[in-house]
Design a protein around this motif. Sequence first.
Motif, PDB file in Angstrom:
ATOM      1  N   LEU A  64      53.713  67.040  25.450  1.00 40.88           N
ATOM      2  CA  LEU A  64      53.544  68.498  25.457  1.00 40.88           C
ATOM      3  C   LEU A  64      52.964  68.986  24.128  1.00 40.88           C
ATOM      4  O   LEU A  64      52.068  69.819  24.096  1.00 40.88           O
ATOM      5  N   LYS A  65      53.473  68.432  23.031  1.00 42.94           N
ATOM      6  CA  LYS A  65      53.068  68.935  21.717  1.00 42.94           C
ATOM      7  C   LYS A  65      51.769  68.327  21.189  1.00 42.94           C
ATOM      8  O   LYS A  65      50.986  69.003  20.554  1.00 42.94           O
ATOM      9  N   GLY A  73      55.172  72.084  29.516  1.00 45.95           N
ATOM     10  CA  GLY A  73      56.090  73.081  28.946  1.00 45.95           C
ATOM     11  C   GLY A  73      56.683  73.959  30.025  1.00 45.95           C
ATOM     12  O   GLY A  73      57.894  74.181  30.073  1.00 45.95           O
ATOM     13  N   GLN A 115      54.553  75.580  22.200  1.00 44.83           N
ATOM     14  CA  GLN A 115      55.272  74.908  23.293  1.00 44.83           C
ATOM     15  C   GLN A 115      56.562  75.643  23.679  1.00 44.83           C
ATOM     16  O   GLN A 115      56.929  75.684  24.849  1.00 44.83           O
ATOM     17  N   ASP A 181      62.112  73.834  22.023  1.00 38.50           N
ATOM     18  CA  ASP A 181      61.958  72.534  22.680  1.00 38.50           C
ATOM     19  C   ASP A 181      63.045  71.547  22.247  1.00 38.50           C
ATOM     20  O   ASP A 181      63.633  70.867  23.073  1.00 38.50           O
TER      21      ASP A 181
END
Length: 216
Positions: A64-65, A73, A115, A181
């Motif tokens: 995701l990052k 996300g 995110q 997150d």
Amino acid sequence: MLKSLISLFLESNCPLCDRTARNLICQPCCDRIHKEKNLHQQTSLKVFAWGAYRGQLKRAIAALKYQNCPELGQLMGLWLGEAWLKSSGYKPGKKIIVVPIPMHSNKLKQRGYNQAELIARGFCQFTGFSLRARGLKRIKETKAMFALTSTQRKENIRSAFGIGPEFAKKNPRSPVLLIDDIYTTGNTVTEATKILEDRGIKVLGAATVSKTASQN
Ligand SMILES: [Zn+2]
């Protein structure tokens, strides 16, 4: 023939294992991520974590990052919303304002998205809560936390946040739930909570996709 051709094009590769997947991530990866679920821990800060920051869940957060997979996300946000509604003791009908932990504008330019905001979007989609993505703003560029000592971490995050444009003129009437997150030391959530509470905004706590095992 045409149908199978179309589905061939529609199928894409799972960002976690690179095998073809019908959905955003393939079923085996999805199952492996869910193995980390149920680390629901309520701490003194009322932090709700969906799962343990390890294994395939850690891998998914990294994708995701750092692999430009913003859709992950929203998906994790949906999972978090579902679990939070079930396990947090939420009373139906109560209004909640959702605020993601903000990212500094320089980092946002680099990554293209925050995110935590994407997770918050998925969370709100499931829960129906109101999103205030600009409730807080990041006024200080902070270093990555993992390489720092406990004292350095506190110093790093101190005065990192300010009240964002969405709360600048008027405080929200409903309490705020923070979204992030990863929950590591609690410094980030504590600092963000302090900024809001200093303004007289009630903070319920935080919901994060994952939580690391170490609590130093
Ligand atoms: Zn996969």
